[in-house]
Design a protein around this motif. Sequence first.
Motif, short mmCIF file in Angstrom:
data_model
loop_
_atom_site.label_atom_id
_atom_site.label_comp_id
_atom_site.label_asym_id
_atom_site.label_seq_id
_atom_site.Cartn_x
_atom_site.Cartn_y
_atom_site.Cartn_z
N ILE A 204 0.83 -1.20 0.00
CA ILE A 204 0.00 0.00 0.00
C ILE A 204 0.87 1.26 0.00
CG2 ILE A 204 -1.85 -1.15 1.30
CD1 ILE A 204 -0.91 0.60 3.73
N SER A 205 0.22 2.37 -0.26
CA SER A 205 0.79 3.68 0.02
C SER A 205 -0.23 4.44 0.85
CB SER A 205 1.11 4.45 -1.26
OG SER A 205 1.38 5.81 -0.94
N ALA A 206 0.06 4.64 2.11
CA ALA A 206 -0.85 5.39 2.98
C ALA A 206 -0.94 6.84 2.52
CB ALA A 206 -0.36 5.33 4.43
N LYS A 207 0.07 7.31 1.83
CA LYS A 207 0.12 8.71 1.39
C LYS A 207 -0.70 8.93 0.12
CE LYS A 207 3.38 12.28 -0.11
NZ LYS A 207 4.81 12.58 -0.35
N THR A 208 -0.44 8.15 -0.93
CA THR A 208 -1.11 8.37 -2.22
C THR A 208 -2.41 7.59 -2.35
OG1 THR A 208 -0.03 6.56 -3.43
CG2 THR A 208 1.17 8.66 -3.27
N GLY A 209 -2.68 6.67 -1.41
CA GLY A 209 -3.92 5.91 -1.44
C GLY A 209 -3.85 4.63 -2.23
N TYR A 210 -2.69 4.28 -2.77
CA TYR A 210 -2.58 3.05 -3.56
C TYR A 210 -2.86 1.83 -2.69
CZ TYR A 210 -0.71 -0.72 -6.38
OH TYR A 210 -0.58 -1.90 -7.09
N GLY A 211 -3.75 0.96 -3.15
CA GLY A 211 -4.06 -0.29 -2.46
C GLY A 211 -4.99 -0.15 -1.27
N ILE A 212 -5.43 1.06 -0.94
CA ILE A 212 -6.23 1.27 0.28
C ILE A 212 -7.64 0.72 0.10
CG2 ILE A 212 -7.18 2.97 1.87
CD1 ILE A 212 -4.18 2.58 2.12
N TYR A 322 5.15 6.65 -7.49
CA TYR A 322 4.97 5.85 -8.70
C TYR A 322 3.60 5.19 -8.74
CZ TYR A 322 10.01 6.29 -9.45
OH TYR A 322 11.27 6.79 -9.66
N LEU A 323 2.98 4.97 -7.58
CA LEU A 323 1.69 4.30 -7.51
C LEU A 323 0.68 5.20 -6.82
CD1 LEU A 323 3.04 0.80 -6.40
CD2 LEU A 323 2.27 1.44 -8.68
N VAL A 324 -0.45 5.42 -7.49
CA VAL A 324 -1.45 6.34 -6.98
C VAL A 324 -2.80 5.64 -6.92
CG1 VAL A 324 -2.55 8.59 -7.33
CG2 VAL A 324 -0.19 8.24 -8.07
N GLY A 325 -3.55 5.86 -5.85
CA GLY A 325 -4.87 5.26 -5.70
C GLY A 325 -5.93 6.31 -5.46
N ARG A 326 -7.17 5.93 -5.72
CA ARG A 326 -8.31 6.81 -5.45
C ARG A 326 -9.12 6.24 -4.30
NH1 ARG A 326 -11.77 7.06 -10.52
NH2 ARG A 326 -12.87 8.59 -9.25
N LEU A 573 1.64 5.05 -11.86
CA LEU A 573 0.58 4.10 -12.20
C LEU A 573 -0.66 4.39 -11.37
CD1 LEU A 573 -0.14 1.33 -13.67
CD2 LEU A 573 0.61 0.23 -11.57
N VAL A 574 -1.81 4.58 -12.02
CA VAL A 574 -3.06 4.85 -11.31
C VAL A 574 -3.74 3.53 -10.99
CG1 VAL A 574 -5.32 5.92 -11.43
CG2 VAL A 574 -3.36 7.10 -12.37
N ASP A 575 -4.18 3.39 -9.73
CA ASP A 575 -4.75 2.14 -9.22
C ASP A 575 -6.11 1.80 -9.82
OD1 ASP A 575 -4.97 -0.11 -7.72
OD2 ASP A 575 -5.54 0.89 -5.88
N ALA A 576 -6.95 2.81 -10.08
CA ALA A 576 -8.30 2.53 -10.57
C ALA A 576 -8.82 3.72 -11.37
CB ALA A 576 -9.24 2.26 -9.39
N GLY A 577 -9.71 3.41 -12.31
CA GLY A 577 -10.36 4.47 -13.07
C GLY A 577 -9.45 5.09 -14.11
N LEU A 578 -9.94 6.11 -14.80
CA LEU A 578 -9.25 6.87 -15.83
C LEU A 578 -9.11 6.09 -17.14
CD1 LEU A 578 -6.33 8.82 -14.15
CD2 LEU A 578 -8.63 9.58 -14.62
N SER A 579 -9.35 6.78 -18.23
CA SER A 579 -9.10 6.21 -19.55
C SER A 579 -7.62 6.31 -19.85
CB SER A 579 -9.89 7.00 -20.60
OG SER A 579 -9.40 8.32 -20.70
N HIS A 580 -7.17 5.64 -20.89
CA HIS A 580 -5.76 5.70 -21.25
C HIS A 580 -5.37 7.10 -21.69
CE1 HIS A 580 -4.63 1.48 -20.85
NE2 HIS A 580 -5.84 1.19 -21.28
#
Length: 593
Positions: A204-212, A322-326, A573-580
């Motif tokens: 996870i990344s507690a900061k960027t929200g990746y994997g939360i 490098y890894l970002v989550g919503r 890398l975005v964890d979820a959503g967004l078009s290419h």
Amino acid sequence: MQLQSLKAAAKDEMKPASQIEFHDIDFPLEEKSKKKKKPKGEQKIYGSPDIEAPVSDTCCSGCGAILHCAAPDIAGYLPSEKYKVLLEEDELKRAICQRCYLLLHHQKALTVKMSKDEYREIVHGVKSKKALVLFIVDLLDLPESIIPNLLDIIGKNKHIVVLGNKVDLLPGDAENYLHRIKRQLAKYCADASISDNVKDIHLISAKTGYGIETLISSLQRSWKYNGDVYLVGTANAGKSTLFNTLLESDYCKSKASDVIQKATISPWPGTTLNLLKFPIINPTPYRMLKRSERLKDSSKQTESDLSPQELKRLQQFSKQGYLVGRIGRTFRVEAESKRTELEFDPDSLAYGEDDSEKEKLDSADSTSVEFTHNELKDAHWLYDTPGIMKDNDVLNLLREQEIKAVVPTHAIVPRTFALKPGTTLFLGALGRIDYVQGEKSCWLSVVASARLPVHITSLDKADALYQKHAGHTLLGVPMGGEERMKEFPPLESQEVLLEGLGYLTATADIKMSSAGWVGVTGGEGDRLTFRVHFPGDAGLSLRMPPLLPHIVSLKGDRIKKSSAYKPKKPLALVDAGLSHKGAERLKVKKKKK
């Protein structure tokens, strides 16, 4: 423990007048008063302590320490001028201690008295509880951030979910690098004899929200609502950041983020001094269904569906990691009114509250959001525990500004150098690596904060360069010149023998606790001899296999007439959503399903 420290402080004779440094242009000091030079290590005291005032039963909402005004070097201290006003007006529950305030607003860390045993004693309280333990591991400090004898502290009957945090800071050295890191983390857990208790592992990344969001869904399916949850880990592993992130998520009761202030976070280890908590939401079938629907809708969104604030957040975090989550909220109760943060001005505290400050307090909106008795009578809680201090950590040797330079906060861009035998690489003045003997050149890839200078020189000039530049600009850290270096522990050397595995695969990581590491890559079969110099208490270790074995591939062209290669930063890398197209516009990548 904290109360014992306060009682001990009350017995000591205090002379506040000799300790307080006043600054006010309207009340100049008499000419006969000469400014005394503060001894090293003595801290400025804002306001005045009062050992006669009663200790409160209220905890700081930033670090969890009991609020008081008895002694500035005991956790939870507030100047007596501010403390008494808040106590009289029944506003202490919304206050933060002086230390948290200075951390948040001035990035200044005050030293407080709390021993390692006291930290452990607070965490030890988990042992008798029926609880799930979220064990947060700092991926930048593996395996040292895995607490030795963890089960002796939390109890042998605990279910553990391991969270490898700060994965957003690690560059991807191969397509499957996340799976490899997860396997390596599982092996370290087995080596620490906790694998039988480990029920799941998340990166996870507690900061960027990746994997939360994935973590929350997993916890609500497995642990459900069977008891309390405790965040446990070493200092600076990111527990308080995760606490704040979960406070704004579906894992928390919907209005708790309006009632509960966020935990204090900073680069300094040991920010949380007691237990902070928020109530967990009960994942009923209806709530799980609505959450699933929201996540499904979110995964279909494109950049045109996102608010400007969300787009700005993604763009900002994609520059930092490098890894970002919503992270979203399925259920949300808006606060009837925003809480007014009670701040204090250090200079005004030396003389007490003035009229304008009193008017600010009187004019503040007194309406606040609170939980009812029925909402909390059967509640389960998530607790943020103090980080357990590590014995051998380079951060223990550093001052405030030095820590800010050494602890990585943004995505790490590896710096790779080709070294010939007889060459030295300096990591600031924290340490050096001498390439003493080898058949050919080897590659050293530095995985550390960009603010930590790296310098290359010949081995025969290394000693003279260190003597001349340690503590100064060229080597950067430590800071403060010759005087600072007199206090800094001398470097101790040890020999390291390695054998190359080929020009695309690192053999080992030469690691210095929280400051990062240097990946060593050599030709297949080449015997490499290094002499490594680091302070004795800096936590130097050799990690085999390396965490990022293909790190040498993350380099650009070699800089002419230099041993250095141009840095090469992979896309986020975005964890979820967004078009290419949207991901391309934000300069991030869309995660493959």
